[in-house]
Design an enzyme around this catalytic site. Structure first.
Site, PDB file in Angstrom:
ATOM      1  NE  ARG A   1       9.843  -8.757   5.380  1.00  0.00           N
ATOM      2  CZ  ARG A   1      10.355  -8.695   6.472  1.00  0.00           C
ATOM      3  NH1 ARG A   1      11.537  -9.589   6.540  1.00  0.00           N
ATOM      4  NH2 ARG A   1       9.861  -8.149   7.790  1.00  0.00           N
TER       5      ARG A   1
ATOM      6  CE  LYS B   1       2.670  -6.597   3.202  1.00  0.00           C
ATOM      7  NZ  LYS B   1       2.256  -5.984   4.456  1.00  0.00           N
TER       8      LYS B   1
ATOM      9  CG  ASP C   1       6.132  -9.701   6.462  1.00  0.00           C
ATOM     10  OD1 ASP C   1       5.414  -9.119   5.526  1.00  0.00           O
ATOM     11  OD2 ASP C   1       6.214  -9.105   7.374  1.00  0.00           O
TER      12      ASP C   1
ATOM     13  NE  ARG D   1       3.891  -0.053   2.737  1.00  0.00           N
ATOM     14  CZ  ARG D   1       4.469  -0.669   3.757  1.00  0.00           C
ATOM     15  NH1 ARG D   1       5.707  -0.505   4.346  1.00  0.00           N
ATOM     16  NH2 ARG D   1       3.640  -1.970   3.945  1.00  0.00           N
TER      17      ARG D   1
ATOM     18  NE  ARG E   1       2.043  -6.091  17.091  1.00  0.00           N
ATOM     19  CZ  ARG E   1       2.303  -5.765  15.543  1.00  0.00           C
ATOM     20  NH1 ARG E   1       3.626  -5.569  15.425  1.00  0.00           N
ATOM     21  NH2 ARG E   1       1.275  -5.906  14.726  1.00  0.00           N
TER      22      ARG E   1
ATOM     23  CB  SER F   1      -3.858  -5.383   7.674  1.00  0.00           C
ATOM     24  OG  SER F   1      -2.832  -4.355   8.167  1.00  0.00           O
TER      25      SER F   1
ATOM     26  CD  GLN G   1       1.994  -2.682   9.033  1.00  0.00           C
ATOM     27  OE1 GLN G   1       1.391  -1.696   8.241  1.00  0.00           O
ATOM     28  NE2 GLN G   1       3.229  -2.974   8.855  1.00  0.00           N
TER      29      GLN G   1
ATOM     30  CE  LYS H   1      10.528  -5.390   9.816  1.00  0.00           C
ATOM     31  NZ  LYS H   1       9.294  -4.516   9.350  1.00  0.00           N
TER      32      LYS H   1
HETATM   33  C1  S3P Z   1       3.196  -6.279  10.625  1.00  0.00           C
HETATM   34  C2  S3P Z   1       2.100  -6.622   9.645  1.00  0.00           C
HETATM   35  C3  S3P Z   1       2.304  -6.988   8.385  1.00  0.00           C
HETATM   36  C4  S3P Z   1       3.438  -7.398   7.871  1.00  0.00           C
HETATM   37  C5  S3P Z   1       4.737  -6.131   8.165  1.00  0.00           C
HETATM   38  C6  S3P Z   1       4.708  -6.066   9.958  1.00  0.00           C
HETATM   39  C7  S3P Z   1       2.970  -5.718  11.869  1.00  0.00           C
HETATM   40  O1  S3P Z   1       1.719  -6.149   7.624  1.00  0.00           O
HETATM   41  O2  S3P Z   1       3.617  -7.490   6.377  1.00  0.00           O
HETATM   42  O3  S3P Z   1       5.739  -6.670   7.786  1.00  0.00           O
HETATM   43  O4  S3P Z   1       4.023  -5.820  12.746  1.00  0.00           O
HETATM   44  O5  S3P Z   1       2.046  -5.509  12.136  1.00  0.00           O
HETATM   45  P1  S3P Z   1       0.092  -5.803   7.193  1.00  0.00           P
HETATM   46  O6  S3P Z   1      -0.342  -5.520   8.692  1.00  0.00           O
HETATM   47  O7  S3P Z   1       0.223  -4.538   6.287  1.00  0.00           O
HETATM   48  O8  S3P Z   1      -0.279  -6.930   6.779  1.00  0.00           O
END
Ligand code: S3P
Length: 448
Positions: free
Chosen positions: A397, A351, A324, A131, A35, A176, A178, A30
């Site tokens: 999940r 989450k 995750d 969130r 990306r 993180s 993200q 995913k």
């Molecule tokens: C992800 C980063 C993680 C992960 C999420 C996907 C990503 O989150 O928990 O399922 O694709 O960058 P965080 O960046 O909030 O830790």
């Protein structure tokens, strides 16, 4: 089996069974799928994506990029072609961009859009609108963009007025990917160098993929730097199987003495692979076979042989490498001898649902003895699980982890509200029926 739709309230019914075996492939990763789209849209020239995860979360990114004017074509064989014309070609969207349930969609797009000289609004479903977003709003604002959200920028909808950006040095308070990726997507379009430091390393798919797109990325310890403006060149991305999806099957086999399962072509990036080592430490045999590298990402077939597991301790810098997977790991812990202590995982509370509270509240219904801590769980293993009615609480999940727990329970388990699984793992129940045919998993409409 009937196909669940997001929003439709459906349940899985399954039974405890004693055989888990076979060889499976899980759908594409995913994180890497998201990306590939965003970088492909920012690049010049054609990007071709193989093994793209066609799940609701990734399709939310795809549709948002189309709404920004990117031409993206899906071929019948699943290949995705993105006609990149550089970030300058992106256009102001005429409507709110809907990220659905996907934090990755919303946060990464916020970074991408922070440098575009137009106005956009990012929103999503009720879970996503609760969130935390200040973690991306603050650095992007420091770079020069204007972002507004509910509760002083904390919650979506997020309104983004993009501007000319300058590079920054940013110490992220959370590990993180993200957050790091949102800053990097903005930094590629900013003037000068940007350095992002994390408290401990989060998944590094963005850094690896940027290099495949021809961008120089400097990495030192937990600091990543890029210098903008950077030109991305379209490329071919092969998306490996998602280790986070494989996790459910790994636990199903690892916790059953005598079981053996092969999961083919899974991404085994070390910043994602924490569960593999933990299952070994708990007493399963986990081997990587046919290891190789595809577009900068390590890929292998993962073979797991089950054993009587032992409780363990999980915390510290390992947490971002299996965050995750903690719902699946909690099921393994429930089936192990002795206690498992998970700490340093407060991020689970923000989450798709509060996963610590959801795990504590649902696993107990199956007879698991556990206590919820502010940043983790204490799980007493060894109790025989009893079939029960449990709920995903709308979290994909959770739904899949509870189904795996159901394989080990006496009698029948009903997992309610499983439509959310379409966000990350379309076809999960079908695949589970393949490796554990005795469980008789099938989908029904939830009563009431
Ligand atoms: C992800 C980063 C993680 C992960 C999420 C996907 C990503 O989150 O928990 O399922 O694709 O960058 P965080 O960046 O909030 O830790």
């Amino acid at each position: 089996m009937m196909k669940a739709e997001r929003g439709a309230i459906r349940s899985w019914i399954l039974h405890g069974c004693d055989r888990v075996e076979g060889a499976v492939r899980v759908p594409g990763d995913k994180s890497i799928s998201h990306r590939s789209l965003s970088l492909g849209a920012m690049a010049h020239g054609l990007t071709e994506v193989h093994g793209f995860l066609r799940s609701q979360d990734c399709l939310a990114t795809l549709e948002a990029l189309r709404a920004l004017g990117t031409e993206i074509v899906e071929s019948p064989d699943g290949r995705i072609r993105i006609a990149g014309k550089g970030p300058e070609a992106l256009r102001e969207p005429g409507a709110v961009l809907d990220a659905g349930n996907s934090g990755t969609t919303l946060r990464l797009l916020a970074g991408l859009l922070a440098a575009r000289p137009f106005f956009s609004v990012l929103s999503g479903d009720a879970s996503l609108r609760n969130r935390p977003m200040r973690r991306v709003v603050e650095p992007l604002t420091a770079m020069g963009a204007t972002l507004l959200g509910r509760s002083a920028g904390q919650y979506p909808p997020l309104a983004v007025q993009g501007r000319e950006l300058s590079g920054i040095t940013w110490d992220s308070p959370v590990a993180s990917a993200q957050v790091k990726s949102a800053i990097l997507l903005a930094a590629l379009q900013a003037r000068g160098a940007t350095r992002v430091t994390e408290p401990s390393p989060s998944r590094d798919h963005t850094e690896r993929m940027l290099q495949a797109f021809g961008v120089t990325v400097a990495r030192e310890g937990t600091t990543v730097s890029v210098t903008g403006p950077a030109r991305l060149q379209g490329t071919t991305v092969s998306v490996p199987g998602d280790l986070s999806s494989a996790a459910f099957f790994l636990v199903a086999a690892a916790a059953r003495p005598g079981a053996e399962l092969l999961i083919r072509e899974v991404g085994v990036n070390p910043t994602r692979g924490g569960l593999l080592g933990i299952l070994e430490a708990m007493g399963a045999a986990v081997a990587q076979e046919r290891g190789r590298n595809e577009a900068g990402e390590p890929v292998a077939d993962v073979r797991v042989r089950g054993g009587q597991l032992r409780g363990t301790t999980v915390g510290g810098e390992l947490i971002p490498h299996l965050l995750d997977e903690i719902p699946a790991l909690a099921v393994a812990a429930a089936l192990a001898d002795g206690e498992t202590v998970i700490s340093g995982a407060a991020e689970l509370r923000v989450k798709e649902v509060d996963r610590l509270s959801a795990l504590a509240g649902e696993l107990v219904k199956l007879g698991v003895r556990l206590t919820e801590e502010p940043d983790g769980l204490h799980i007493q293993g060894g109790a025989q699980l009893k079939g029960a009615v449990v709920s995903s609480r709308g979290d994909h999940r959770m739904a899949m982890s509870l189904a795996i727990a159901g394989l080990f329970a006496d009698g029948q388990t009903q997992v309610q509200d499983v439509g959310c699984v379409e966000t990350s793992f379309p076809g999960f129940a079908r695949l589970l029926a393949e490796v554990a045919p005795g469980c008789g998993i099938h989908e029904v409409a939830d009563a009431g």
